[in-house]
Design an enzyme around this catalytic site. Structure first.
Site, PDB file in Angstrom:
ATOM      1  N   ASN A   1       0.826  -1.219   0.000  1.00 32.37           N
ATOM      2  CA  ASN A   1       0.000   0.000   0.000  1.00 32.37           C
ATOM      3  C   ASN A   1       0.855   1.262   0.000  1.00 32.37           C
ATOM      4  O   ASN A   1       0.349   2.360   0.228  1.00 32.37           O
ATOM      5  CB  ASN A   1      -0.911   0.007   1.226  1.00 32.37           C
TER       6      ASN A   1
ATOM      7  N   HIS B   1     -13.620  -1.217   7.269  1.00 26.69           N
ATOM      8  CA  HIS B   1     -12.458  -1.984   7.734  1.00 26.69           C
ATOM      9  C   HIS B   1     -12.694  -2.571   9.130  1.00 26.69           C
ATOM     10  O   HIS B   1     -13.385  -1.970   9.965  1.00 26.69           O
ATOM     11  CB  HIS B   1     -11.243  -1.052   7.770  1.00 26.69           C
TER      12      HIS B   1
ATOM     13  N   GLU C   1     -15.268   4.373   4.874  1.00 25.12           N
ATOM     14  CA  GLU C   1     -13.924   4.624   4.356  1.00 25.12           C
ATOM     15  C   GLU C   1     -14.087   5.591   3.185  1.00 25.12           C
ATOM     16  O   GLU C   1     -15.080   5.495   2.447  1.00 25.12           O
ATOM     17  CB  GLU C   1     -13.287   3.321   3.855  1.00 25.12           C
TER      18      GLU C   1
ATOM     19  N   SER D   1     -10.730  -0.277   1.051  1.00 24.65           N
ATOM     20  CA  SER D   1      -9.399  -0.871   0.941  1.00 24.65           C
ATOM     21  C   SER D   1      -9.331  -2.074   0.010  1.00 24.65           C
ATOM     22  O   SER D   1      -8.317  -2.312  -0.627  1.00 24.65           O
ATOM     23  CB  SER D   1      -8.903  -1.278   2.327  1.00 24.65           C
TER      24      SER D   1
ATOM     25  N   ASP E   1     -12.592   7.330   7.224  1.00 24.99           N
ATOM     26  CA  ASP E   1     -11.242   6.765   7.269  1.00 24.99           C
ATOM     27  C   ASP E   1     -10.594   6.997   5.902  1.00 24.99           C
ATOM     28  O   ASP E   1     -11.067   6.485   4.889  1.00 24.99           O
ATOM     29  CB  ASP E   1     -11.331   5.258   7.590  1.00 24.99           C
TER      30      ASP E   1
ATOM     31  N   HIS F   1      -6.738   5.054   2.409  1.00 19.01           N
ATOM     32  CA  HIS F   1      -6.313   4.720   1.035  1.00 19.01           C
ATOM     33  C   HIS F   1      -6.551   5.848   0.037  1.00 19.01           C
ATOM     34  O   HIS F   1      -6.419   5.642  -1.171  1.00 19.01           O
ATOM     35  CB  HIS F   1      -7.030   3.447   0.560  1.00 19.01           C
TER      36      HIS F   1
ATOM     37  N   LYS G   1       0.653   3.581   5.040  1.00 22.13           N
ATOM     38  CA  LYS G   1       0.408   3.134   3.656  1.00 22.13           C
ATOM     39  C   LYS G   1       1.040   4.146   2.698  1.00 22.13           C
ATOM     40  O   LYS G   1       2.234   4.072   2.461  1.00 22.13           O
ATOM     41  CB  LYS G   1      -1.092   2.948   3.444  1.00 22.13           C
TER      42      LYS G   1
HETATM   43  C1  LIG Z   1      -9.293   1.492   5.804  1.00 22.27           C
HETATM   44  C2  LIG Z   1      -8.215   1.119   6.766  1.00 22.27           C
HETATM   45  N1  LIG Z   1      -8.205   1.692   7.980  1.00 22.27           N
HETATM   46  C3  LIG Z   1      -7.253   1.409   8.879  1.00 22.27           C
HETATM   47  C4  LIG Z   1      -6.258   0.501   8.599  1.00 22.27           C
HETATM   48  C5  LIG Z   1      -5.240   0.192   9.651  1.00 22.27           C
HETATM   49  O1  LIG Z   1      -4.128   1.019   9.476  1.00 22.27           O
HETATM   50  P1  LIG Z   1      -2.713   0.540  10.066  1.00 22.27           P
HETATM   51  O2  LIG Z   1      -2.189  -0.475   9.100  1.00 22.27           O
HETATM   52  O3  LIG Z   1      -1.903   1.788  10.122  1.00 22.27           O
HETATM   53  O4  LIG Z   1      -2.976  -0.040  11.397  1.00 22.27           O
HETATM   54  C6  LIG Z   1      -6.219  -0.115   7.356  1.00 22.27           C
HETATM   55  C7  LIG Z   1      -5.127  -1.077   7.049  1.00 22.27           C
HETATM   56  O5  LIG Z   1      -5.302  -2.195   6.748  1.00 22.27           O
HETATM   57  C8  LIG Z   1      -7.217   0.195   6.414  1.00 22.27           C
HETATM   58  O6  LIG Z   1      -7.234  -0.395   5.218  1.00 22.27           O
END
Ligand SMILES: Cc1ncc(COP(=O)(O)O)c(C=O)c1O
Length: 373
Positions: free
Chosen positions: A49, A134, A178, A182, A207, A210, A231
């Protein structure tokens, strides 16, 4: 009660029966567009990512190395041990980047969602989450004790119906989504969601983990954004941005911030340098998006909203086989299976990066075409 090993054996058998066993792929080296496995075989990876390639940027690596000269670890939580000056720098940058009053950095994106959601919501409140949200957002909702309702993915009629049916049952309400999903790479209709949040008096948590491109303007008085430094910023950590007052409240109540050790200074320095590069150089994001568009176009898929393109295959084993066949051609593209995605939608998830060359993407397109010919 069974002995721990007996319990684990039984649980593993159950996971195996449901094809849910996960194994870690041993690598000799990783980083950048290529990975080398434990036998020395090299693969062009479409799993990372790190869309902008910032984990490899000389200024980012240089900043991390310089900060590492002082200390490898932080030693205590930010509140107990004192706040490293690099936190202040990074949080000012994040607030400026997202045009908010303030920002707070957490140990990871996962911890940020867990801490923020459980601090804002509690028993007697209601949360409305997109079905494809997520895992860490759903875990935050569970931890909060609020009642969770899930609406169909990006379906505003479904969200409205859920709000109509359940909003009045909660003192406070939170809609969660989101910005870019993701595992699907599609964008949420944020303007429409914000309109519903306004109409039903709900807060909105977005969130942005991405997202590579600018988001629509959202109402500042009811929106909070959570993201990750792990990411597209190529470092590690998570963050929340919002008004100063909300950030002050979260800083005193988000348990994943209060009760977890601060990030190592080198990680903060890397994230800060990466953000500095991103804010002045739009080229890497453009390149990653262009690769994703070229890849999607080759398979007549809709133009992607991010540098993520999924090819949905269906059955878990078929997706795993497709992954292995691409590996045999020198490409690593992870097969994504339940519970990460819904049953029957196992897929290959292609993550495109500015680190890929045009010719890399062309070769990948040919290999995938041959696979499905
Ligand atoms: C939409 C989303 N939020 C949060 C996370 C978690 O982030 P981190 O990898 O920094 O813990 C991810 C990672 O997989 C994600 O895809």
């Amino acid at each position: 009660m069974p002995a721990l090993d007996a319990f684990a054996i039984q649980a593993l058998e159950k996971l195996a029966k449901n094809q849910r066993i996960r194994t870690l792929w041993p690598l000799e080296s990783a980083g950048g567009a290529w990975v080398k496995d434990a036998h020395g075989a090299r693969y062009l990876s479409f799993a990372s990512n790190d869309y902008l390639g910032l984990s490899q940027h000389p200024m980012v690596v240089g900043a991390a190395k310089a900060a590492l000269g002082h200390s490898a670890g932080a030693g205590a939580s930010r509140l107990a041990g004192g706040n490293h000056p690099l936190y202040s720098v990074l949080e000012s940058q994040l607030a400026q980047w997202k045009q908010t009053e303030a920002a707070r950095v957490f140990g990871s994106g996962y911890l940020a969602n867990l801490g923020v959601i459980s601090a804002l919501m509690g028993a007697g409140d209601v949360i409305f989450a997109d079905k494809l949200s997520h895992a860490c957002m759903l875990d935050g909702a569970k931890l909060s004790g609020a009642t969770l309702h899930r609406f169909l993915h990006n379906d505003m009629a479904s969200l409205k119906a859920q709000l109509e049916a359940h909003r009045t049952q909660g003192k406070h309400a939170l809609i969660m989504t989101e910005a870019i999903f993701s595992m699907d790479g599609d964008a949420a209709p944020l303007t429409e969601i914000a309109t519903l949040a306004e109409a039903y008096d709900a807060w909105l948590l977005v969130d942005v983990a991405h997202a590579l491109t600018a988001l629509p303007t959202l109402p500042k008085d009811r929106t909070i954004m959570v993201g990750t430094l792990s990411k597209s910023l190529g470092a590690y950590g998570g963050f929340v941005v919002g008004s100063q007052t909300v950030i002050d409240y979260l800083s005193s109540s988000a348990r994943s911030l209060l009760f977890s050790t601060a990030l190592p200074p080198a990680v903060l320095a890397a994230a800060s340098a990466a953000l500095g590069v991103w804010m002045v150089d739009a080229a890497p994001a453009k390149k990653a998006m262009q690769h994703a568009q070229n890849f999607a176009a080759a398979f007549d898929l809709p133009a992607p909203d991010a540098a993520i393109v999924p090819l949905v295959i269906g059955e878990e084993n078929t997706a795993l086989q497709a992954m292995e066949m691409l590996k045999a051609q020198g490409f690593y593209v992870p097969a994504i299976r339940p519970p990460t995605v819904p049953v029957g939608t196992s897929r290959l998830r292609f993550s495109l990066s500015a680190l890929h060359e045009d010719a890399d993407v062309e070769r990948l397109i040919q290999a995938v075409k041959e696979l499905f010919a």
